[in-house]
Motif scaffolding. Structure first.
Motif, PDB file in Angstrom:
ATOM      1  N   SER B 238       6.294  25.927  -6.417  1.00 26.74           N
ATOM      2  CA  SER B 238       6.910  27.249  -6.286  1.00 26.74           C
ATOM      3  C   SER B 238       5.835  28.330  -6.197  1.00 26.74           C
ATOM      4  O   SER B 238       5.963  29.270  -5.405  1.00 26.74           O
ATOM      5  N   ILE B 239       4.782  28.200  -7.016  1.00 26.51           N
ATOM      6  CA  ILE B 239       3.717  29.204  -6.975  1.00 26.51           C
ATOM      7  C   ILE B 239       3.052  29.222  -5.603  1.00 26.51           C
ATOM      8  O   ILE B 239       2.831  30.292  -5.011  1.00 26.51           O
ATOM      9  N   MET B 242       5.411  30.861  -3.118  1.00 21.64           N
ATOM     10  CA  MET B 242       5.490  32.309  -3.263  1.00 21.64           C
ATOM     11  C   MET B 242       4.178  32.959  -2.820  1.00 21.64           C
ATOM     12  O   MET B 242       4.183  34.063  -2.270  1.00 21.64           O
ATOM     13  N   LEU B 373      12.601  37.170  -7.215  1.00 21.14           N
ATOM     14  CA  LEU B 373      13.186  36.248  -8.195  1.00 21.14           C
ATOM     15  C   LEU B 373      14.243  35.367  -7.540  1.00 21.14           C
ATOM     16  O   LEU B 373      14.317  34.161  -7.786  1.00 21.14           O
ATOM     17  N   VAL B 376      12.502  32.754  -5.695  1.00 17.93           N
ATOM     18  CA  VAL B 376      11.981  31.702  -6.575  1.00 17.93           C
ATOM     19  C   VAL B 376      13.095  30.718  -6.910  1.00 17.93           C
ATOM     20  O   VAL B 376      12.904  29.493  -6.866  1.00 17.93           O
ATOM     21  N   SER B 377      14.289  31.250  -7.190  1.00 19.28           N
ATOM     22  CA  SER B 377      15.371  30.346  -7.560  1.00 19.28           C
ATOM     23  C   SER B 377      15.748  29.464  -6.378  1.00 19.28           C
ATOM     24  O   SER B 377      16.092  28.297  -6.534  1.00 19.28           O
ATOM     25  N   VAL B 379      13.593  28.471  -4.044  1.00 15.15           N
ATOM     26  CA  VAL B 379      12.505  27.514  -3.867  1.00 15.15           C
ATOM     27  C   VAL B 379      12.621  26.379  -4.877  1.00 15.15           C
ATOM     28  O   VAL B 379      12.424  25.207  -4.547  1.00 15.15           O
ATOM     29  N   ILE B 380      13.003  26.726  -6.110  1.00 13.57           N
ATOM     30  CA  ILE B 380      13.120  25.694  -7.139  1.00 13.57           C
ATOM     31  C   ILE B 380      14.225  24.702  -6.780  1.00 13.57           C
ATOM     32  O   ILE B 380      14.104  23.505  -6.990  1.00 13.57           O
ATOM     33  N   THR B 440      18.140  28.135 -12.426  1.00 17.28           N
ATOM     34  CA  THR B 440      18.462  28.995 -11.281  1.00 17.28           C
ATOM     35  C   THR B 440      19.487  30.047 -11.679  1.00 17.28           C
ATOM     36  O   THR B 440      19.416  31.181 -11.223  1.00 17.28           O
ATOM     37  N   LEU B 443      17.638  32.815 -13.489  1.00 13.69           N
ATOM     38  CA  LEU B 443      16.860  33.597 -12.530  1.00 13.69           C
ATOM     39  C   LEU B 443      17.767  34.525 -11.723  1.00 13.69           C
ATOM     40  O   LEU B 443      17.441  35.696 -11.498  1.00 13.69           O
TER      41      LEU B 443
END
Lengths: 430, 459
Positions: B238-239, B242, B373, B376-377, B379-380, B440, B443
């Motif tokens: 994820s990092i 992003m 955010l 990110v959710s 991507v997770i 998720t 987030l």
């Protein structure tokens, strides 16, 4: 005021130069930001171009297939005229291939020789004879696909210069191939099998028919559930629901569901539809139901947007001449917002068509060589078929995976194109 | 069969509608009385009474038919056949009975199985016709009940609207039901998992080796279910994603919103949106076809040893996928900054870059943060890219050149090809799914809160 020293308001030459440098720096940083932005757009678009071109480059070869023209003789000792379906077509093909190279007698070489032709050739001869039993006791020409290594060699993916032990086609096979080429028997044809055949272990025979049918049935189930339910829920929330905690909860809930990862819906389908309801694995019905739960929030959200775009004056006018609230919705609001709803629904269906993870979990990635007959027949779907082929080691499957992706993208482009057309044609500005 | 039943129900409803319509129209013609509701509402009233109860009856019937039939069949088997069989063996026996019932015989069935299969066929036939009869009875009763109520002053419209109202509430409630279904099914299976594996071991264990023996004669590890390496892998990818997506997405949003000409924007924006419409499996294949080899070759030229399914490749492709998402949310956030702020800054002599970085960006930051955010959710929870391009082995590392695994990859690999819910291996997938859902969800809630607060600031 007048006693103030003059040099307070008048810049010295040095200060002026400094100021100009500062201004230049400030404009330079403005330009820098601008170029960074342009660069970012360029990178993103560059990746899009790279994606499309690399998939096309790796996939275009799968749209053609190398064939060899065989002269086959159907003898009555191999094929019974009364029941042509159950003949020894394997032997027919074997004899046809051997007749071209009468010099080959070694048992192993004979086996390799027959291996040049795809193992599906016998079924093509069979289907031809079954369709026309008059061919029995005659000799005719038929074009059949060659096996994958020969196909790859013909397309130039295997080089002659590679050491024999490192390539999947032997020197002997290349020699036979060359003889066939000089006899004019080798030809390239458009690979209709890619679209009109079902899956196979052999790349040269594998096609997308079953996957397309599976995706079609799954989407049919999906739209049959999510379209009416989604519209009803949206109409209720937008037009009838009282503003209280319960409807607020439903709203928050729908927004959150839209952001739940698709794989979680796969787990839900696995546990509830397969585990608790005992529905069979791998069937489009379960796939469609799972996709319906996933697309439902999207459809509710787009429908609400479309409904709220209908101006209140229309509602008030209808109410004013005595329509009930239901009549206002049924006769005016819904018909007026239908283009928007359709657009959103088609886009949601396009998303559902490309969705893979939930279908993997409910087993729509099985190997299914037969045809798919309906929503209760085990089948694959387009994206899961891509997943299966991407995992297959044969060289021919790499090109076929890319070709299948091109087919999938083609469907998506058509669906989105229809959505854009609908929007352009029927969109109304109030 | 089922489709035929539903279609005939639809046909019966349509016929009922026609009958109701004609009857109501007849009232008007014969008695000359004014109808309270238009004839079509009378028709719809009868159609609803014919169709809806029977529809729900059939749904309920179909839902429970298989479970009840299975239980009945297993119940009637002689006790010595079942003696000493565990859950899995019983399931196999049931499958055998069913395939014999369909006429597929792979090995000579025992007498008990053969008898059970015959009974099963009989009961299945009974169940089908029973459903048909029950549905018909239900429809006919509904029809006669509703028809007897029709009268010129009968308030058919009100009744039909009531029915519509409750149907709509039901549809809206399906959203809640879905959420409840997700939570209950994930939690239910997770409870069984946590009975086998303690919660603290799952949450804090450093070792993830879920390949346990499913049959007793298999040689495999004893299984370790410490999820930290899996979460760490998800975090690492994820990092990376992003790190790719935020600069590209944000800068392109700034360019498109502030610098570009309208014509350029009209072409580029939809082109960017295409990136988000491409199915993720296509990105996955793109990653293994192009990005991984490129990164690997580049690393080799620098003397670096990069794994074929490195976190970097999966993360980078994921980042590209998420660019349009970030770009359009940042665009919205930048646009929402009041015009007065922008104009004030420009009027004081600030350049456009200064206006963007010192005025617009700080003002839009909460909105952009909310968008990030949400990204990110996404991507997770993203699955196919990592299933194809990331690794399968849990590897606790922060090195982007090595192969790591993610929550979604583990869910897929644990569940593919395995259906029995009776071992920790498959149940672990549900525990991971529960964690994924909760993360998720949190987030998303935070993202919406942040964006909401920000919107209120300017309204």
């Amino acid at each position: 005021m007048s006693n103030l020293p003059a040099n307070k308001s008048v810049e010295t030459g040095n200060q002026q130069a400094q100021r100009e440098v500062r201004i230049r720096q400030r404009y330079a940083s403005d330009r820098r930001l601008r170029y960074f932005g342009l660069g970012a757009v360029g990178i993103a678009l560059g990746f899009l171009v790279l994606l499309v071109s690399s998939i096309s480059y790796s996939g275009y070869q799968a749209f053609s297939q190398t064939h060899v023209v065989l002269e086959v003789t159907i003898d009555t000792d191999k094929v019974d005229a009364a029941d042509p379906f159950k003949g020894n077509y394997r032997g027919v093909v074997r004899d046809a291939v051997r007749a071209v190279f009468p010099g080959v007698t070694n048992r192993r070489q004979l086996r390799d020789l027959v291996g040049i032709v795809s193992s599906g050739a016998q079924y093509m001869v069979r289907d031809r004879v079954v369709a026309d039993p008059g061919l029995i006791n005659t000799t005719f020409l038929i074009s059949v696909p060659v096996a994958d290594p020969v196909d790859q060699f013909h397309k130039g993916n295997i080089s002659r210069d590679t050491r024999e032990s490192l390539r999947r086609i032997s020197d002997q096979e290349i020699e036979w191939y060359d003889q066939w080429v000089s006899a004019g028997a080798i030809e390239s044809r458009f690979n209709w099998a890619l679209i009109f055949s079902s899956d196979s272990r052999y790349p040269e025979l594998a096609g997308l028919k079953g996957a397309i049918a599976g995706s079609f049935y799954a989407l049919l189930v999906c739209i049959a559930i999510s379209f009416p339910v989604g519209i009803a829920a949206a109409v209720y929330l937008e037009e009838f629901a009282p503003k209280n905690r319960w409807t607020n909860l439903v709203e928050v809930n729908i927004n959150n569901l839209a952001a739940v990862p698709s794989i979680v819906f796969g787990l839900l389908g696995l546990a509830v539809f397969l585990g608790w309801f005992g529905l069979p694995r791998s069937v489009p019905l379960v796939g469609g139901m799972t996709l319906a739960l996933m697309t439902l929030p999207t459809i509710v959200i787009v429908t609400r947007v479309a409904i709220s775009a209908v101006p209140p004056s229309i509602r008030e006018a209808a109410m004013g001449i005595g329509a009930s609230r239901h009549q206002v919705v049924m006769h005016h609001v819904l018909p007026l917002s239908l283009p928007g709803i359709m657009t959103g629904t088609i886009i949601a269906m396009a998303q559902a068509l490309g969705e893979t993870a939930p279908l993997l979990l409910i087993g729509m990635n099985a190997f299914i060589a037969g045809d798919t007959g309906g929503v209760m027949d085990p089948s694959t779907a387009l994206p899961t078929q891509i997943f299966i082929w991407a995992d297959s080691p044969e060289r021919g499957f790499v090109a076929r995976t890319s070709a299948a992706i091109m087919v999938l993208l083609g469907f998506l482009i058509v669906m989105n194109g229809i959505a854009i057309y609908l929007r352009q044609k029927f969109e109304r500005r109030w | 069969m089922v489709l035929t039943v539903f279609l005939s129900l639809l046909a019966a409803s349509s016929v009922a509608y026609g009958l109701g319509y004609r009857r109501a129209a007849g009232f008007a013609a014969h008695t000359g009385q004014r109808l309270h509701s238009r004839p079509s509402y009378h028709g719809a009233y009868i159609a609803a009474w014919v169709g809806i109860p029977a529809f729900f009856l059939i749904l309920t019937w179909l839902t429970f038919q298989n479970t009840i039939l299975d239980a009945l069949i297993m119940g009637m088997l002689p006790s010595d056949t079942l003696a000493g069989l565990d859950q899995g063996k019983r399931g196999l026996l049931l499958l055998e009975i069913k395939s014999v019932a369909r006429g597929l015989i792979f090995k000579e069935p025992t007498l008990a199985v053969r008898e059970a299969a015959e009974t099963y066929v009989r009961w299945l036939w009974l169940a089908r016709w029973g459903m048909f009869a029950a549905a018909s009875l239900c429809a006919v009763t509904g029809f006669s009940l509703a028809r007897s109520r029709l009268a010129p002053r009968f308030k058919a419209r009100d009744k039909v609207e009531q029915v519509l109202n409750s149907l709509m509430v039901l549809c809206a409630a399906l959203a809640i039901l879905t959420t409840i279904g997700i939570v209950v099914s994930l939690a239910y299976e997770s409870i069984f998992f946590f009975k086998a594996v303690p919660v603290h071991e799952f949450l804090f264990g450093l070792n993830w080796e879920p390949q346990i023996a499913i049959r007793t004669d298999q040689v495999a590890g004893i299984g370790a279910f410490g999820a930290i390496p899996v979460f760490a892998g998800t975090f690492l990818i994820s990092i990376i994603a992003m790190a790719v997506a935020v600069p590209i997405g944000l800068l392109s949003a700034i360019y498109l919103a502030e610098y570009s000409s309208p014509q350029f924007r009209a072409i580029t924006k939809p082109a960017l949106e295409i990136l988000s419409g491409v199915p993720t499996i296509v990105y996955g294949f793109f990653a293994i076809l192009v990005i991984s080899p490129v990164i690997r070759n580049f690393g080799a030229s620098l003397g670096l040893d990069i794994a074929p399914n490195s976190a970097l490749a999966a993360g980078a492709v994921m980042g590209i996928m998420i660019v349009p998402f970030i770009s359009s949310l940042s665009d919205d956030a930048l646009k929402a900054v009041p015009l007065s702020l922008r104009e004030g800054s420009l009027a004081m002599g600030a350049t456009r870059a200064e206006t963007i970085t010192k005025v617009l960006f700080p003002a839009a930051l909460p909105g952009i943060l909310g968008g990030v955010l949400l990204a990110v959710s996404r991507v997770i929870g993203e699955t196919m890219i990592v299933v194809m391009a990331a690794g399968l082995i849990a590897n606790l590392t922060a090195d982007p050149f090595q192969s790591v695994t993610t929550v979604t990859v583990q869910i897929v690999t644990l569940l593919i090809g395995d259906t029995a819910f009776d071992n920790p291996k498959t149940l672990a997938a549900f525990a991971l799914g529960l964690m994924l859902f909760l993360i998720t969800l949190v987030l998303n809630v935070i993202a919406h809160r942040v964006a909401q607060k920000y919107r209120e600031q300017y309204e």
